[in-house]
Scaffold this active site. Structure first.
Site, mmCIF file in Angstrom:
data_model
loop_
_atom_site.group_PDB
_atom_site.id
_atom_site.type_symbol
_atom_site.label_atom_id
_atom_site.label_comp_id
_atom_site.label_asym_id
_atom_site.label_seq_id
_atom_site.Cartn_x
_atom_site.Cartn_y
_atom_site.Cartn_z
ATOM 1 N N ARG A 1 0.810 -1.230 0.000
ATOM 2 C CA ARG A 1 0.000 0.000 0.000
ATOM 3 C C ARG A 1 0.838 1.273 0.000
ATOM 4 O O ARG A 1 0.312 2.373 -0.116
ATOM 5 C CB ARG A 1 -0.958 -0.014 1.203
ATOM 6 N N GLY B 1 3.247 -15.633 7.180
ATOM 7 C CA GLY B 1 2.542 -15.159 8.377
ATOM 8 C C GLY B 1 3.497 -14.828 9.518
ATOM 9 O O GLY B 1 4.669 -15.208 9.511
ATOM 10 N N TYR C 1 8.040 -4.692 15.528
ATOM 11 C CA TYR C 1 7.729 -4.619 14.098
ATOM 12 C C TYR C 1 8.498 -3.474 13.449
ATOM 13 O O TYR C 1 8.564 -2.375 14.005
ATOM 14 C CB TYR C 1 6.217 -4.415 13.911
#
Ligand code: UD1
Ligand code: CA
Length: 456
Positions: A15, A79, A101
């Site tokens: 994105r 995942g 993250y």
């Protein structure tokens, strides 16, 4: 019990619509991943953090080669559970694993320390948050004793579960032994056909492992970057934090929403910063300075009581107390200004030492020069430091006076107390205390007539 940090950073970030992997996009001019690595390093764990990388891995490792991390590839993105599994061979079974993250850059050292300090050694710690709009996040499911029983992903959640407002930040502290036991057994029978790290929470509940949840100190800390709108949102949050820190330390900001800090900045108290000032690299600024509007400062050390007026650009310079600079001055790397130096409008200085109380007030280029104290450099003076091949130095002694529109062709030196007549082109050394002048005599031509316009 030691802590190993694992940073998940293998996603490509579709994105963002970018050729650059998402974690290399910059927040406050530093790659997203570097923010997280720096925070992880601040925890002073025994080992360097492990970074799980995937998409365009070579580009990431090359761009961030200076970071002290263990790079572990995840070749197929199956995942979050699969991602952490890749790190397990590097992790001591007696340690605890902190999961972060690469695209969640605002997580703070204080919140992570809190998580580490409050989670019992054999428990799982998890950061959760109550948010008004939980859309897209995994939801925390609690049983009737209010203990966490599982995490359900948005895509797998029932309509009723989607109403839950407590979300999973994705940040956990987990005993390595539990990961080594559960991760190889994860299944991917879910909406996204992924191996979910979140599934281990249900395992923990089943095996009576206690789950300790904690909220971050500020809810913005757990926000992630998925597109450029979120990147800009996080940039503003980060900048607001920097501005507030400055103000709390005694710096006046005319408008805290109109300064940008992109690097390490220290400012002492009673310094005032006008609007649209950008600080980058490492900047250290003393007390009682005033920094005017639209000033750009990069890698500078500035003393006390310094005034930098509007639209000045300083890079790689050291400025001592009581200097006055600008408006519209440009100071380039390798420049040192001693106390009380004045540099005025449209003056460029590069790689030069300027002595105490000297003035270069208008329209000059000073490059590769050593200028003494109390020197006056007249308007339009240029040091011709470059012969087309090499750079040469100009040396000017204390108390010299350089007349306006002088060219000093380096290498050249001007003696102490020397005066240079305006409009001179100086190619040889000028002695101390004398007037040196180099220009043709002025003459007037009698009966000279201006040309007349031709008749057509
Ligand atoms: C994840 C959590 C969700 C939580 C949310 C918080 C899972 C299953 N879900 O969801 O509960 O609310 O984070 O933001 O964990 N990554 C890899 N390798 C992979 C997959 C992902 O490195 O194979 C990395 C991504 O680069 C990203 C992070 O892990 O930085 C999260 O992955 P993503 O797929 O975006 O998980 P979410 O759906 O956001
Ligand atoms: Ca995500």
């Amino acid at each position: 019990m030691s802590v190993s940090v694992v940073i998940l950073a293998a996603g490509q970030g579709k994105r963002m619509h970018s050729d650059l992997p998402k974690i290399l996009h910059r927040l406050a001019d530093k790659p997203l991943l570097e923010h997280v690595v720096n925070t992880a390093s601040s925890l002073q764990t025994a080992d360097a953090p492990i970074v799980i990388f995937g998409h365009e891995g070579g580009q990431v490792q090359h761009a961030l080669a200076h970071l002290n991390v263990h790079w572990v590839p995840q070749t197929e993105l199956l995942g979050t559970g699969h991602a952490v599994l890749q790190a397990l061979p590097l992790i001591d079974k007696n340690s605890r694993v902190l999961i972060l993250y690469g695209d969640v850059p605002l997580i703070s050292t204080a919140t992570l320390k809190n998580l580490m300090d409050t989670t019992p050694k054999d428990a799982i710690g998890i950061l959760t948050a109550e948010v008004p709009n939980p859309h897209g996040f995994g939801r925390i499911i609690r049983d009737n004793q209010n203990t966490i029983s599982s995490i359900i992903e948005e895509k797998d959640a029932s309509a009723e579960q989607r109403l839950l407002k407590e979300i999973n930040s994705g940040i956990y502290l987990i005993p390595a032994q539990l990961l080594k036991k559960w991760l190889p057994l994860l299944q991917n029978n879910n909406a996204q056909k992924e191996y979910y790290l979140t599934d281990i929470i249900a395992n923990a509940a089943k095996e009576n492992i206690s789950i300790h949840s904690l909220q971050p100190l500020m809810h913005e800390e757990i926000l992630g970057v998925n597109d450029r709108v979120q990147l800009a949102t996080l940039e503003r949050i980060y900048q607001k934090q920097q501005a507030e820190k400055l103000m709390r330390n005694g710096v006046t900001l005319y408008d805290p929403s109109r300064i940008d800090v992109r690097g390490e900045l220290m400012i002492e108290q009673d310094t005032t910063v006008d609007i649209n000032v950008i600080f980058s690299g490492h900047c250290k600024i003393g007390h009682h300075c005033t920094i005017g509007p639209n000033v750009t400062l990069h890698n500078v050390i500035i003393g006390n009581y310094v005034e930098i007026k509007a639209n000045s650009v300083l890079d790689g310079a050291e400025i001592s107390d009581h200097c006055v600079i600008g408006p519209f001055a440009r100071i380039r790397p390798g420049t040192e200004l001693a106390t009380n130096t004045h540099v005025g409008n449209f003056v460029e200085i590069k790689n030069s030492i300027i002595g105490q109380g000297s003035k270069i007030n208008h329209l000059s280029y000073i490059g590769d020069s050593d200028i003494g104290k109390h020197v006056n450099i007249g308007a339009g003076t240029i040091t011709c430091n470059y012969d087309g091949v090499n750079k040469h130095r100009t040396v000017i002694g204390d108390y010299a006076f350089i007349g306006s529109d002088t060219q000093l062709v380096a290498p050249v030196s001007i003696g102490t107390g020397a005066t240079i007549g305006a409009g001179s082109t100086i190619t040889r050394n000028a002695p101390a205390d004398q007037l040196t002048i180099c220009r043709s005599q002025q003459r007037s031509i009698e009966n000279w007539q201006r040309p007349k316009k031709k008749e057509i």
